[in-house]
Design a protein around this motif. Structure first.
Motif: not given
Length: 429
Positions: A170-199
């Motif tokens: 079970p998950v809840v999906y959040m729409a997130y607007v990427v900021r200039p300093v964001d990376t996939l790895a950073g987004i994954a760490v911030r929201f406690k998920t994995t880069v693979t899942d986000v991709m």
């Protein structure tokens, strides 16, 4: 002395780089074919200081739900009038529907103010969660340059449901607007998920990266309820780290370690129906334990849903190998009055120690900003009727990339400055 042809070629290349089109925001779109909806989230950064009531009105949602989903204490007096600081990042709960074969929220309406433009509404007020073109299309606006003051505009915000699961969890999906300093790895760490899942969720290939303005669907781990279908809060799902205040603000539920939904009386509950379990002295959320030679007998008073205005409680008993400890629920924080580094959407850009931050502009000032001073954000039209059923093992969406022209005036200005600089440095040109 460098050859003239080499320098000329260099200037031409720079001018081309300044004037070519750039590929900007891509967005994840979930096709759909049913009328069901879900509770989704928006990752939103306040563009100015706003009262909680103003923020709630901006998205037509319950202000208490905004606080609870972000683990902010709702019991303080006059909390609805609390002023939230500019640049604060919050999760905003919305209802995600299926409209014209696409998942989006159409319950948000915006009343135009003097000097508003579609671009300022989309990019500033709603932080890039929607595009000017999408607002124009949703409201059938012929001339986007003419907006009457007081117009009520539908704001079609992107969202995702994907059956409320990711890898069968079970998950809840959040729409997130990427900021200039964001990376996939950073987004994954911030929201406690994995880069693979986000991709996978966003249909990104191995060579894809995220860019400023992209809108990603982020899967946030959650606890799902098993309330009966006739319950008002049927299919409730609460993301980890937050609360859901339900049953007329009488009950608050959270996701505890072990992915278990735990409900108890809300801290602000008043005039609520009885929450005592029948044939027991236990109140909602109470647990008793009794050690025995066979294990630990655990009896709990659990929440069973909100049915016809009545809070349903159920008494359950189980034999467990060991006695459980106290419930671990997310820690509540006081309504913020300043923004700390962990409350923003991305790490702040380092600043000089002697720099003093400018005061946040008022909504009126921002709404009157000219179009060419606002960040670009053009996402694909949401009128597509193509439908692709989600796969059995997880979400299946489309990631679309749209193009927008670089501001030609600013590009020309930069080019002229560069040419003048080179003329001084290389007078033989």
């Amino acid at each position: 002395m460098p050859p003239k042809t080499t320098t000329t070629t260099f200037i031409t290349t720079v001018l081309l780089l300044l004037t070519v089109t750039s590929v900007t925001p891509k967005s994840t779109i979930e096709p759909c074919s049913t009328n069901n909806s879900c509770t989704a989230l928006l990752g939103y950064t306040l563009y100015t200081d706003l009262k909680l009531s103003e923020l709630a009105n901006l998205f037509q949602t319950d202000p208490i739900n905004i606080l609870s989903i972000n683990s902010i204490d709702v019991s303080q007096s006059d909390v609805v009038s609390h002023i939230l600081p500019s640049q604060l990042f919050l999760k905003i709960p919305i209802t995600c529907s299926c409209v014209d074969g696409i998942r989006k929220s159409v319950s948000t309406r915006y009343k135009t103010r003097p000097s508003d433009t579609l671009s300022s509404i989309a990019d500033v007020v709603y932080g890039g969660l929607v595009s000017a073109d999408q607002i124009k299309e949703a409201n059938e606006i012929d001339d986007p340059n003419v907006l009457d003051v007081g117009m009520s505009l539908v704001v079609p915000l992107q969202c995702a449901c994907f059956n409320g699961t990711d890898n069968n969890m079970p998950v809840v999906y959040m729409a997130y607007v990427v900021r200039p300093v964001d990376t996939l790895a950073g987004i994954a760490v911030r929201f406690k998920t994995t880069v693979t899942d986000v991709m996978v969720v966003n249909g990104l290939g191995g060579g894809d990266d995220v860019e400023d303005g992209d809108i990603l669907a982020i899967p946030l781990s959650a606890c799902a309820s098993n309330f009966p279908r006739h319950a008002f809060d049927y299919a409730l799902s609460v993301p980890s780290g937050g609360y859901a205040v339900i049953a007329n603000h009488c009950v608050q539920c959270s996701c505890t370690p072990g992915s278990r939904l735990y409900c108890q009386p809300a801290s602000m509950s008043v005039s609520c129906s009885s929450m005592q379990c029948k044939r027991s002295n236990l109140m909602l959320g109470n647990v008793t334990v009794q050690q025995s030679s066979a294990g630990c007998n655990v009896t709990s008073c659990d929440y069973g849903g909100f049915v016809n205005g009545t809070i349903i409680t159920t008494l359950s008993s189980s034999l467990q190998p060991r006695c459980p400890g106290p419930q671990q629920v997310p820690q509540l924080i006081a309504p913020p009055i300043v923004v700390s580094p962990d409350m923003v959407s991305a790490p702040p850009t380092p600043a000089s120690p002697d720099m003093v931050p400018a005061p946040a502009p008022s909504p009126f000032q921002l709404s009157g900003a000219p179009i060419d001073s606002l960040p670009g954000s053009v996402v694909p039209s949401t009128s597509s009727s193509l439908v692709f059923p989600p796969s059995a093992n997880g979400p299946s969406g489309t990631s679309s990339r749209a193009c927008t022209l670089v501001n030609p005036l600013s590009s020309f200005s930069l080019a002229m400055v560069l040419v003048l600089f080179l003329k001084v440095m290389f007078p033989f040109l």
